[in-house]
Design an enzyme around this catalytic site. Structure first.
Site, PDB file in Angstrom:
ATOM      1  CB  ALA A 263      -0.917   0.024   1.216  1.00 47.75           C
ATOM      2  CG  ASP A 264       2.031   3.646  -3.008  1.00 48.18           C
ATOM      3  OD1 ASP A 264       3.141   4.179  -3.083  1.00 48.18           O
ATOM      4  OD2 ASP A 264       1.712   2.637  -3.666  1.00 48.18           O
ATOM      5  NE  ARG A 265      -1.754   9.308   1.537  1.00 51.01           N
ATOM      6  CZ  ARG A 265      -1.725  10.614   1.234  1.00 51.01           C
ATOM      7  NH1 ARG A 265      -2.852  11.302   1.159  1.00 51.01           N
ATOM      8  NH2 ARG A 265      -0.579  11.210   0.998  1.00 51.01           N
TER       9      ARG A 265
END
Length: 404
Positions: A263-265
């Site tokens: 995940a990036d965010r």
């Protein structure tokens, strides 16, 4: 032995600290470690993307300055002068990737730490430098520890909550297979990885039959980087194109235990931004009854962002889609010099978003270093995993800088 993309040796009586990074621009065909001796070296390595992945960028920047400080001559600075010098060098390193959230986070935490160190009554330049180096080194140790915890927690959840995992517990012939996208391993972190860490943990426990990695168009992090790590670690694995995922799920049935992604965010409601193609995987997984898991440290969970609708998606250059770079292959399969090749009609319009957002309703669990968060009444609630962090700002604990 797990691949080491960042090799760091602490200072000792025998000499100063040292740092080497695996040049990812030369992967997967050449394995070259480049020494990093100064902040200028680190700046260039990050700027040129010889090192990539949000945690890895932040850790390399922090350790770069640690190496420089350990080799610098003592200029008899005061504690305040040492603090100002360190903060100045950190701000310089931050400019190598100014939009990198994790790098900015690490710079902020380390700047606070040296400010606190300089304010103590018995502080001098040596004590401030010593505190900084110890904190930078702890960042690396903490990130690896968090990644291994993510790997262990994810492996345990898969073993206990998927049809393949539960069947394997009673039958050694039952396959347990995992599908992933992009690169979430040692090349993107301080070591071990998040989603790839889950795969590693299953493999190390002899509970993984096979891993599948998508090539991850258009930048090919899966075929260039994840495949490289899987081969390096001797994990049984197969590379497939992004468009083959649905067919793979249909073929494997219950043998495919889960799709595990990084995940990036992660937004407050569980909506997750990750490499483009992740959303498609989640839709396919839901249709085929395959568990879909996000593996990320708590620092990737942004509770200030209410939902995926508030996440801005970066769009990248068109030539990533219309061109591809790689070494030329000779008549005897030998690798030659790299060349850029056009793969699309000249003049065609291109849309190239770097990420997409997977709705929380398609996610079965979010794997963190302290456990797996599942939905309650169809809603993710992260309060329980942040309880201990209430006073973290006061402690200025520069660890767990996570994210992909």
């Amino acid at each position: 032995m797990v691949l080491q993309a960042v090799k760091y040796t602490p200072t000792s009586g025998e000499g100063p600290a040292s740092l080497e990074i695996l040049d990812q621009l030369q992967l997967p065909h050449r394995t070259v470690y480049e020494p990093i001796k100064t902040c200028e070296d680190g700046f260039d390595a990050i700027k040129q993307m010889k090192v990539r992945g949000a945690p890895a960028i932040a850790i390399v920047a922090a350790l770069t300055l640690a190496v420089e400080l350990s080799t610098a001559r003592d200029e008899a600075r005061s504690a305040a002068e040492a603090r100002d010098h360190i903060v100045q060098r950190l701000e310089y390193l931050k400019k190598s990737r100014p939009t990198a959230v994790n790098l900015g986070d690490a710079v902020g935490k380390l700047s606070k730490l040296v400010a606190t160190a300089a304010d103590t009554s018995d502080a001098n330049s040596q004590t401030v430098v010593k505190d900084y180096i110890a904190a930078a080194e702890r960042m690396m140790v903490d990130d690896v520890a968090d990644n291994k915890a993510i790997g262990a927690n994810g492996a345990k959840w898969i073993w206990e909550n998927t049809q393949a995992g539960k069947s394997r517990a009673t039958s050694a012939v039952q396959d347990v297979k995992i599908l992933t996208i992009c690169n979430t391993g040692s090349l993107a972190t301080a070591g071990y990885g998040t989603a790839l860490g889950v795969i590693r943990s299953l493999h190390n426990a002899d509970r993984l039959s096979h891993a599948y990695t998508l090539e991850t168009r258009p930048y090919n992090q899966g075929s260039r980087l994840t495949a490289y790590e899987l081969v390096y670690d001797n994990i049984p694995a197969t590379l497939i194109t992004d468009s083959m995922a649905g067919s793979l799920m249909a073929r494997e049935g219950s043998n495919l235990a889960a799709v595990v992604v990084g995940a990036d965010r992660v937004a407050a409601n569980g909506d997750t931004a990750n490499k483009i193609g992740t959303y498609s995987l989640a839709v396919l997984a839901r249709y085929h009854g395959v568990k879909f898991l996000v593996a990320a440290p708590r620092t990737t969970i942004d509770r200030a962002t209410r939902s995926g609708k508030d996440i801005v998606i970066e769009e990248r250059a068109a030539d990533e889609v219309t061109r591809i770079k790689g070494p030329q292959i000779g008549p005897r399969e030998e690798l030659g010099e790299p060349a850029m090749v056009s793969t699309a009609a000249i003049g065609i319009n291109v849309w190239n978003p770097a990420f997409d957002v997977t709705p929380a309703e398609l996610i079965d669990g979010i794997i963190t270093e302290v456990g797996v968060v599942e939905k309650a009444a169809s809603v993710f609630n992260f309060d329980s995993i942040f309880t201990y962090m209430a006073n973290e700002d006061a402690d200025v604990k520069p660890s767990s800088i996570g994210g992909m």
